[in-house]
Structures are given as structure tokens and as C-alpha cells.
Design a protein around this motif. Structure first.
Motif, PDB file in Angstrom:
ATOM      1  N   ILE A 165       0.845  -1.199   0.000  1.00 61.27           N
ATOM      2  CA  ILE A 165       0.000   0.000   0.000  1.00 61.27           C
ATOM      3  C   ILE A 165       0.878   1.246   0.000  1.00 61.27           C
ATOM      4  N   SER A 197      -7.907   2.287   2.633  1.00 60.88           N
ATOM      5  CA  SER A 197      -6.902   1.321   2.180  1.00 60.88           C
ATOM      6  C   SER A 197      -7.342  -0.052   2.667  1.00 60.88           C
ATOM      7  N   VAL A 236      -4.283   4.324  -2.100  1.00 60.40           N
ATOM      8  CA  VAL A 236      -5.332   4.518  -1.114  1.00 60.40           C
ATOM      9  C   VAL A 236      -6.431   5.259  -1.864  1.00 60.40           C
TER      10      VAL A 236
END
Length: 144
Positions: free
Chosen positions: A34, A59, A53
Motif C-alpha cells: 500500500i 486502504s 489509497v
């Protein structure tokens, strides 16, 4: 002429939403994870391993910032989990060692998180989904 291999990742059913990615594999390992907001070195693009995100800071909870890594060895593409809390799966099987990726494999970064009575109301269904991607390996030519 040398050949190059690109790893294409496309969203599969049940995945946290993401834009398709085309990762050119060379002599360096590519981290999958991420993105880190406000960190230019960890900002998502279609050509790197960082996943964006979305919307208002959503996320996927099952995916770590440094979840797994992929690399090229000879003409083969491998993946390994980097001790992520929710695991990395290839075709539904949790991987625990370096694993060969093949055309058409399904990669999952994390596993679905089940909602329960302790789950805060602000957590959406998208938060609970892993990244699930269909794998395509594309061989190209570069240089002369």
C-alpha cells in the motif's frame, strides 16, 4: 536483442479496487504494498508495486505497506511474502517460500477480513478486501 518480462496485474473478483498495473521486471525486486500518503517514493502508479489509497483514505486492511516482493530470475517470475500479517496467496494457496508465478495465476495480497460486532462503523466493505489480481506475463524485446 534482449527480452524483457512485464508482470501485468488486473483486478479480479472480490478485490479491493485498483488500477491495473504493468511492472517491468529487471535486476531489482519490486515491492508490492500500500502506498504511503505524502511519501513520493511510495506513491502509486500503473508501473510500480504500490497500490493507491482510494477515496477518503480507504486502504485495504489485509494489505501491508511492504507486503510481498516479485522478481525475475532468468526467464521466470517469482514472488515471496515479506512476513505480512494476512499472508500472500497464489491460486488460493498461502505461500511460505519463494513461489513461481505463471500465466493466468491469481495473486492475493492478504485474505478477507470478516466484519464482526467489534468492527467500527466507519470501516467499509472495501476496507476488508484483499488485493486480488489476475496475472499476465508479457515477454517483449528491448535493445539491439
Amino acid at each position: 536483442m534482449a527480452s524483457t518480462i512485464s508482470l501485468h496485474l488486473s483486478p479480479a473478483s472480490g478485490s479491493f479496487p485498483f488500477q491495473p498495473k504493468q511492472l517491468k521486471l529487471g535486476d531489482k525486486r519490486v515491492v508490492l504494498g500500500i502506498e504511503i500518503p505524502n511519501d513520493p517514493a511510495h506513491t502509486s502508479s500503473s508501473s510500480n508495486g504500490w497500490f493507491a489509497v482510494v477515496r477518503t483514505g480507504i486502504s485495504p486492511l489485509p494489505v501491508s505497506t511492504s507486503h510481498a516482493e516479485v522478481w525475475l530470475s532468468g526467464s521466470k517470475v517469482y514472488i515471496r511474502d515479506t512476513d505480512s500479517p494476512f499472508g500472500t496467496f497464489v491460486n488460493g494457496v498461502k505461500i511460505t517460500t519463494d513461489t513461481l508465478l505463471r500465466q493466468g495465476d491469481v495473486l492475493s495480497l492478504g485474505s478477507p477480513v470478516q466484519r464482526n460486532s467489534q468492527t467500527p462503523a466507519y470501516i467499509t466493505d472495501d476496507h476488508l478486501k484483499p488485493i486480488i489480481a489476475k496475472i499476465a506475463l508479457v515477454i517483449g524485446l528491448s535493445g539491439w
